[in-house]
Design an enzyme around this catalytic site. Sequence first.
Site, mmCIF file in Angstrom:
data_model
loop_
_atom_site.group_PDB
_atom_site.id
_atom_site.type_symbol
_atom_site.label_atom_id
_atom_site.label_comp_id
_atom_site.label_asym_id
_atom_site.label_seq_id
_atom_site.Cartn_x
_atom_site.Cartn_y
_atom_site.Cartn_z
ATOM 1 N N LYS A 2 2.978 98.442 -54.842
ATOM 2 C CA LYS A 2 2.587 99.522 -55.749
ATOM 3 C C LYS A 2 3.538 99.583 -56.945
ATOM 4 O O LYS A 2 4.723 99.321 -56.819
ATOM 5 C CB LYS A 2 2.628 100.865 -55.021
ATOM 6 C CG LYS A 2 2.183 102.030 -55.887
ATOM 7 C CD LYS A 2 2.203 103.341 -55.122
ATOM 8 C CE LYS A 2 1.754 104.475 -56.042
ATOM 9 N NZ LYS A 2 1.876 105.771 -55.386
ATOM 10 N N HIS A 28 3.000 105.725 -61.431
ATOM 11 C CA HIS A 28 3.621 106.790 -60.638
ATOM 12 C C HIS A 28 3.493 108.149 -61.323
ATOM 13 O O HIS A 28 4.452 108.904 -61.404
ATOM 14 C CB HIS A 28 5.080 106.462 -60.332
ATOM 15 C CG HIS A 28 5.261 105.129 -59.693
ATOM 16 N ND1 HIS A 28 4.814 104.867 -58.416
ATOM 17 C CD2 HIS A 28 5.794 103.964 -60.153
ATOM 18 C CE1 HIS A 28 5.088 103.606 -58.113
ATOM 19 N NE2 HIS A 28 5.676 103.044 -59.142
ATOM 20 N N ARG A 53 5.725 109.330 -64.604
ATOM 21 C CA ARG A 53 7.065 109.906 -64.537
ATOM 22 C C ARG A 53 8.162 108.918 -64.917
ATOM 23 O O ARG A 53 9.280 109.313 -65.187
ATOM 24 C CB ARG A 53 7.331 110.457 -63.142
ATOM 25 C CG ARG A 53 6.450 111.641 -62.811
ATOM 26 C CD ARG A 53 6.835 112.260 -61.486
ATOM 27 N NE ARG A 53 6.814 111.317 -60.387
ATOM 28 C CZ ARG A 53 5.792 111.106 -59.574
ATOM 29 N NH1 ARG A 53 4.679 111.780 -59.749
ATOM 30 N NH2 ARG A 53 5.865 110.257 -58.584
ATOM 31 N N ASP A 107 -4.191 103.336 -58.908
ATOM 32 C CA ASP A 107 -3.685 104.629 -58.478
ATOM 33 C C ASP A 107 -3.002 105.285 -59.669
ATOM 34 O O ASP A 107 -1.918 104.870 -60.055
ATOM 35 C CB ASP A 107 -2.688 104.456 -57.337
ATOM 36 C CG ASP A 107 -2.093 105.774 -56.894
ATOM 37 O OD1 ASP A 107 -2.865 106.674 -56.552
ATOM 38 O OD2 ASP A 107 -0.852 105.902 -56.893
ATOM 39 N N GLY A 161 -4.410 108.687 -62.416
ATOM 40 C CA GLY A 161 -5.418 109.206 -63.324
ATOM 41 C C GLY A 161 -6.812 109.371 -62.761
ATOM 42 O O GLY A 161 -7.741 109.693 -63.507
ATOM 43 N N ARG A 209 -9.404 111.479 -61.238
ATOM 44 C CA ARG A 209 -9.620 112.908 -60.997
ATOM 45 C C ARG A 209 -11.073 113.247 -60.710
ATOM 46 O O ARG A 209 -11.375 114.311 -60.200
ATOM 47 C CB ARG A 209 -9.162 113.732 -62.216
ATOM 48 C CG ARG A 209 -7.697 113.563 -62.583
ATOM 49 C CD ARG A 209 -6.790 114.146 -61.498
ATOM 50 N NE ARG A 209 -5.387 114.002 -61.845
ATOM 51 C CZ ARG A 209 -4.600 113.005 -61.448
ATOM 52 N NH1 ARG A 209 -5.092 112.037 -60.693
ATOM 53 N NH2 ARG A 209 -3.336 112.958 -61.801
ATOM 54 N N GLY A 255 -4.267 110.206 -54.707
ATOM 55 C CA GLY A 255 -3.191 110.953 -54.067
ATOM 56 C C GLY A 255 -2.970 112.347 -54.601
ATOM 57 O O GLY A 255 -2.940 113.325 -53.841
#
Length: 175
Positions: free
Chosen positions: A33, A57, A60, A88, A90, A92, A111
């Site tokens: 990842k 991530h 961040r 993984d 964005g 929604r 997530g």
Amino acid sequence: DQNTEKLFEQNPTWDDVRWLKREACRDLPLIVKGIMTAEDAIEAVKAGADGVMISNHGGRGLDGALAAIDVLPEVVEAVGGKVPILLDSGIRRGTDVLKALALGATAVGIGKPAFFALAVGGEDAVVHLLEMIQRETEAAMAICGCETVADVGKNLVTRHPNGGGRVGRYVRSRL
């Protein structure tokens, strides 16, 4: 998140990935990842990854980093179908799933929405979220004339000619 740097190695190497595959994940799939370039995707596969997960991530790491979906096409091209590619970051709603699939993702991660749903309403809210994203994805596919995921292709997605408004064109993206 301010304490995660104490939990994880800050500078893992491709040798670490090879070790993980050889020693810890012999009988388990190893998904790497945090892939954000074609070059890293190639290195991950060479190091023994059974899949790559494109992720910034949650943005961040660097505030100016590309969105994960913007690097998806170059990673798909670089990997050339050797391993599954997960996106993984964005995701929604169902239209986000459709865009990711159209650009070559094998699957998506959701997530953050799942964590939010869990925090607000527990297990029932997570089930509701998953059902909602499934319905939205199916509706988006139907609107685009896709009966199955196999019908979803790159022709469904395009980038605005000026790069999407205020942001301008991205250098690394091939969208």
